[in-house]
Enzyme design. Structure first.
Site, PDB file in Angstrom:
ATOM      1  N   SER A 133       0.805  -1.239  -0.366  1.00  0.00           N
ATOM      2  CA  SER A 133       0.013   0.330   0.033  1.00  0.00           C
ATOM      3  C   SER A 133       0.807   0.968  -0.496  1.00  0.00           C
ATOM      4  O   SER A 133       2.295   1.198   0.478  1.00  0.00           O
ATOM      5  CB  SER A 133      -0.095  -0.270   1.412  1.00  0.00           C
TER       6      SER A 133
HETATM    7  N1  SAH Z   1      -0.597  -5.231   3.968  1.00  0.00           N
HETATM    8  C1  SAH Z   1       0.299  -5.653   2.173  1.00  0.00           C
HETATM    9  C2  SAH Z   1      -0.773  -5.665   1.029  1.00  0.00           C
HETATM   10  C3  SAH Z   1      -2.057  -6.291   1.418  1.00  0.00           C
HETATM   11  S1  SAH Z   1      -2.045  -6.369  -0.766  1.00  0.00           S
HETATM   12  C4  SAH Z   1       1.577  -4.655   2.648  1.00  0.00           C
HETATM   13  O1  SAH Z   1       1.595  -4.780   3.826  1.00  0.00           O
HETATM   14  O2  SAH Z   1       2.034  -4.818   1.576  1.00  0.00           O
HETATM   15  C5  SAH Z   1      -4.020  -8.083  -0.461  1.00  0.00           C
HETATM   16  C6  SAH Z   1      -3.644  -8.747   0.430  1.00  0.00           C
HETATM   17  O3  SAH Z   1      -4.504  -9.254   0.769  1.00  0.00           O
HETATM   18  C7  SAH Z   1      -2.919  -9.293  -0.852  1.00  0.00           C
HETATM   19  O4  SAH Z   1      -2.251 -10.223  -0.162  1.00  0.00           O
HETATM   20  C8  SAH Z   1      -4.340 -10.531  -1.160  1.00  0.00           C
HETATM   21  O5  SAH Z   1      -3.604 -11.774  -1.744  1.00  0.00           O
HETATM   22  C9  SAH Z   1      -4.827 -10.529   0.803  1.00  0.00           C
HETATM   23  N2  SAH Z   1      -6.068 -11.275   0.586  1.00  0.00           N
HETATM   24  C10 SAH Z   1      -7.045 -11.204  -0.092  1.00  0.00           C
HETATM   25  N3  SAH Z   1      -8.084 -11.641   0.319  1.00  0.00           N
HETATM   26  C11 SAH Z   1      -7.828 -11.765   1.166  1.00  0.00           C
HETATM   27  C12 SAH Z   1      -8.477 -12.741   2.696  1.00  0.00           C
HETATM   28  N4  SAH Z   1      -9.770 -13.227   2.291  1.00  0.00           N
HETATM   29  N5  SAH Z   1      -7.252 -12.944   3.320  1.00  0.00           N
HETATM   30  C13 SAH Z   1      -6.433 -12.935   3.830  1.00  0.00           C
HETATM   31  N6  SAH Z   1      -5.699 -12.439   3.093  1.00  0.00           N
HETATM   32  C14 SAH Z   1      -5.934 -11.888   1.552  1.00  0.00           C
END
Ligand code: SAH
Length: 212
Positions: free
Chosen positions: A59
């Site tokens: 992000s």
């Molecule tokens: N917080 C992260 C950015 C996350 S991007 C950072 O600091 O880099 C969003 C992430 O959520 C992705 O990796 C995706 O695979 C994950 N995601 C999507 N749906 C999800 C779920 N139901 N449970 C866990 N992870 C999920």
């Protein structure tokens, strides 16, 4: 490239809007370049999201600071993050809370995040692969929950994992555009605030979006 100087410049930029010193201090110590793929390292301190593979992103630093500040962490909390991604946000939370449980649905991202966080010496972060239910009910209740993927609505499964008095921040809206919503769980009616617009990748699962 002088990453330390770049990092200081980014934090100074964010500090124009984010006033919580603790959040800024923690972010000023974390090497964001370690959490992005080699080819994007030169962009690690731009205030933008960056691709981390598998169609996911790390992000934007300003949004990370905004969401983290809204959780009002004091150092005592057990925090749940949904969407480990690169592991960067988990590292920020780990510097401000007692313990972090972070859940990821893509094993390859969880694996990479684990290696980076281990190499940096974090010992209060547990990465879990997601199961049937959104979040990580086994570890509930949490004093704070941070969802780093966008949902069509506030999932009741996650509110149920929040302690009374606990705060959750989650992007809610369409697949492409969301509002950051802060929910404070209360005994009777939960408090709901809107923190502004944002754009996140989709939260996938029962209670959120379908995998495309
Ligand atoms: N917080 C992260 C950015 C996350 S991007 C950072 O600091 O880099 C969003 C992430 O959520 C992705 O990796 C995706 O695979 C994950 N995601 C999507 N749906 C999800 C779920 N139901 N449970 C866990 N992870 C999920």
């Amino acid at each position: 490239m002088d990453f330390a100087a770049e990092r200081a410049r980014l934090i100074e930029h964010i500090s124009r809007e984010i006033k919580d010193r603790r959040v800024l201090e923690v972010m000023a110590r974390i090497p964001r370049e370690m959490f992005v793929p080699e080819e994007n390292r030169h962009l690690a301190y731009e205030d933008i999201p960056l691709p981390i593979g598998l169609d996911q992103t790390i992000s934007q630093p300003f949004i990370i600071a905004l969401m983290t500040e809204a959780l009002e962490l004091t150092g005592k909390e057990k925090v749940l993050e949904i969407g480990t991604g690169s592991g960067y946000q988990a590292a920020v939370l780990a510097g401000l809370a007692r313990r972090v449980v972070t859940v990821e649905r893509l094993p390859r991202l969880a694996e990479t995040a684990r290696k980076v966080l281990d190499s940096l010496g974090y010992n209060n972060i547990k990465i879990q692969l997601s199961g049937e239910t959104l979040g990580w009910p086994e570890g509930a209740p949490y004093e704070a929950i941070l969802v780093t993927a966008g949902a069509p609505r506030v999932p009741s499964e996650l509110v149920a994992q929040l302690a009374i008095g606990g705060r959750m921040v989650i992007p809610v809206g369409s697949r492409y555009l969301q509002e950051l919503v802060k929910i404070t769980r209360q005994k009777r009616k939960n408090k709901i605030e809107n923190l502004g617009g944002c754009r996140f990748v989709s939260l996938i699962g029962k209670g959120a979006w379908e995998d495309e």
